[in-house]
Scaffold this motif. Structure first.
Motif, PDB file in Angstrom:
ATOM      1  N   ARG A  47     -58.584 -87.336  17.402  1.00 49.12           N
ATOM      2  CA  ARG A  47     -58.110 -88.465  16.600  1.00 49.12           C
ATOM      3  C   ARG A  47     -58.317 -89.812  17.302  1.00 49.12           C
ATOM      4  O   ARG A  47     -58.260 -90.852  16.655  1.00 49.12           O
ATOM      5  N   ALA A  48     -58.583 -89.812  18.594  1.00 49.31           N
ATOM      6  CA  ALA A  48     -58.837 -91.070  19.299  1.00 49.31           C
ATOM      7  C   ALA A  48     -60.121 -91.723  18.795  1.00 49.31           C
ATOM      8  O   ALA A  48     -60.303 -92.932  18.933  1.00 49.31           O
ATOM      9  N   SER A  49     -61.015 -90.927  18.193  1.00 48.06           N
ATOM     10  CA  SER A  49     -62.281 -91.464  17.679  1.00 48.06           C
ATOM     11  C   SER A  49     -62.191 -91.798  16.186  1.00 48.06           C
ATOM     12  O   SER A  49     -63.211 -92.055  15.554  1.00 48.06           O
ATOM     13  N   ARG A  50     -60.989 -91.806  15.637  1.00 41.93           N
ATOM     14  CA  ARG A  50     -60.769 -92.121  14.224  1.00 41.93           C
ATOM     15  C   ARG A  50     -61.438 -93.454  13.885  1.00 41.93           C
ATOM     16  O   ARG A  50     -61.328 -94.431  14.606  1.00 41.93           O
ATOM     17  N   GLY A  51     -62.184 -93.472  12.760  1.00 43.46           N
ATOM     18  CA  GLY A  51     -62.829 -94.698  12.306  1.00 43.46           C
ATOM     19  C   GLY A  51     -64.086 -95.068  13.077  1.00 43.46           C
ATOM     20  O   GLY A  51     -64.577 -96.184  12.954  1.00 43.46           O
ATOM     21  N   GLN A  52     -64.629 -94.135  13.864  1.00 42.08           N
ATOM     22  CA  GLN A  52     -65.830 -94.393  14.653  1.00 42.08           C
ATOM     23  C   GLN A  52     -66.875 -93.317  14.385  1.00 42.08           C
ATOM     24  O   GLN A  52     -66.526 -92.177  14.081  1.00 42.08           O
ATOM     25  N   VAL A  59     -68.393 -84.926  12.847  1.00 39.27           N
ATOM     26  CA  VAL A  59     -67.144 -85.590  12.475  1.00 39.27           C
ATOM     27  C   VAL A  59     -66.465 -84.903  11.296  1.00 39.27           C
ATOM     28  O   VAL A  59     -67.116 -84.280  10.463  1.00 39.27           O
ATOM     29  N   VAL A  60     -65.148 -85.042  11.261  1.00 41.00           N
ATOM     30  CA  VAL A  60     -64.361 -84.685  10.081  1.00 41.00           C
ATOM     31  C   VAL A  60     -64.082 -86.012   9.396  1.00 41.00           C
ATOM     32  O   VAL A  60     -63.675 -86.984  10.041  1.00 41.00           O
ATOM     33  N   GLY A 129     -71.102-100.531   8.128  1.00 42.61           N
ATOM     34  CA  GLY A 129     -69.815 -99.882   7.950  1.00 42.61           C
ATOM     35  C   GLY A 129     -69.884 -98.495   7.319  1.00 42.61           C
ATOM     36  O   GLY A 129     -68.865 -97.897   7.017  1.00 42.61           O
ATOM     37  N   ARG A 130     -71.105 -97.978   7.125  1.00 42.45           N
ATOM     38  CA  ARG A 130     -71.276 -96.655   6.507  1.00 42.45           C
ATOM     39  C   ARG A 130     -72.040 -95.730   7.455  1.00 42.45           C
ATOM     40  O   ARG A 130     -72.626 -96.177   8.436  1.00 42.45           O
ATOM     41  N   MET A 131     -72.060 -94.445   7.097  1.00 38.75           N
ATOM     42  CA  MET A 131     -72.806 -93.463   7.881  1.00 38.75           C
ATOM     43  C   MET A 131     -73.514 -92.506   6.940  1.00 38.75           C
ATOM     44  O   MET A 131     -73.034 -92.232   5.832  1.00 38.75           O
ATOM     45  N   GLY A 154     -74.134 -91.699  -1.306  1.00 41.75           N
ATOM     46  CA  GLY A 154     -74.071 -90.609  -0.343  1.00 41.75           C
ATOM     47  C   GLY A 154     -73.701 -91.041   1.059  1.00 41.75           C
ATOM     48  O   GLY A 154     -73.605 -90.220   1.957  1.00 41.75           O
ATOM     49  N   MET A 155     -73.484 -92.335   1.238  1.00 41.59           N
ATOM     50  CA  MET A 155     -73.134 -92.829   2.565  1.00 41.59           C
ATOM     51  C   MET A 155     -71.641 -93.136   2.606  1.00 41.59           C
ATOM     52  O   MET A 155     -71.125 -93.855   1.775  1.00 41.59           O
ATOM     53  N   VAL A 156     -70.980 -92.552   3.581  1.00 39.96           N
ATOM     54  CA  VAL A 156     -69.529 -92.588   3.679  1.00 39.96           C
ATOM     55  C   VAL A 156     -69.095 -93.736   4.590  1.00 39.96           C
ATOM     56  O   VAL A 156     -69.703 -93.947   5.644  1.00 39.96           O
ATOM     57  N   PRO A 157     -68.036 -94.453   4.215  1.00 41.13           N
ATOM     58  CA  PRO A 157     -67.517 -95.491   5.118  1.00 41.13           C
ATOM     59  C   PRO A 157     -67.076 -94.879   6.451  1.00 41.13           C
ATOM     60  O   PRO A 157     -66.406 -93.846   6.469  1.00 41.13           O
ATOM     61  N   VAL A 158     -67.455 -95.510   7.528  1.00 36.91           N
ATOM     62  CA  VAL A 158     -67.100 -95.025   8.855  1.00 36.91           C
ATOM     63  C   VAL A 158     -65.580 -94.982   9.022  1.00 36.91           C
ATOM     64  O   VAL A 158     -65.058 -94.108   9.715  1.00 36.91           O
ATOM     65  N   ASP A 159     -64.864 -95.868   8.342  1.00 38.89           N
ATOM     66  CA  ASP A 159     -63.407 -95.851   8.496  1.00 38.89           C
ATOM     67  C   ASP A 159     -62.764 -94.613   7.874  1.00 38.89           C
ATOM     68  O   ASP A 159     -61.572 -94.379   8.037  1.00 38.89           O
TER      69      ASP A 159
END
Length: 179
Positions: A47-52, A59-60, A129-131, A154-159
């Motif tokens: 969870r420390a990598s949340r939003g990255q 990633v989940v 801001g997407r991946m 199809g591109m998900v926000p990194v947040d």
């Protein structure tokens, strides 16, 4: 009796704190990430990598509204590999059949031998801001390629990243670090 109740409450609060701020377990629901992850594996998301998100991370993420129309039916959380992030151009495929990021072939040692990087051709720039995410089992994965015509392309926000997968904890025969 009161001391025991306080101890139990403190342990429950500590466990909830670890789950919310440190690590959270998830069960892999499908074969879309084989051979890295198998259906039924229990993984831990850091969870420390949340939003990255960084290249190659597994990633989940919360796919509600992007991969899952709603949170109903257990399809809210998805596990995929980050292939490209905001500002990068991702293309399938080079003359030799590899995915390309900004014109450079992507080395994908995590794919099973003989795996085609993609049967779907694409050439797009990932918005800031997407991946762009793919399953390691490209022939059996709903991922960014399958959602190109959907809202968000199809591109998900990194947040939406809940955490980076760093360990398999179950079954014990597969327990260990995820590379």
């Amino acid at each position: 009796m009161v001391v025991a109740a306080v101890c139990v409450l403190a342990l429950l609060l500590a466990a909830a704190g670890v789950r919310h701020f440190v690590t959270q377990p998830y069960r892999v629901p499908s074969a879309s990430m084989e051979p890295t992850l198998r259906a039924g594996d229990v993984i831990l998301a850091d969870r420390a990598s949340r939003g990255q998100a960084q290249h190659g991370d597994v990633v989940v993420f919360d796919g509600t509204g992007y991969f899952a129309p709603s949170a109903e039916g257990g399809g809210r959380y998805w596990v995929k590999r980050v292939i490209a992030v905001g500002g990068e151009r991702v293309t399938c495929c080079s003359d030799s059949g590899a995915l390309m990021i900004d014109g450079q072939e992507l080395d994908e040692p995590y794919l099973a031998p003989g795996t085609e990087p993609s049967a779907i051709e694409f050439d797009l720039e990932v918005p800031d801001g997407r991946m762009f995410v793919l399953g390691d089992n490209r022939a059996d994965s709903t991922d960014s390629r399958s959602m190109l015509g959907a809202p968000g392309g199809g591109m998900v926000p990194v947040d939406r990243v809940v955490g980076t997968v760093d360990r398999i904890v179950w079954p014990l025969t597969r327990a260990g670090a995820v590379r």
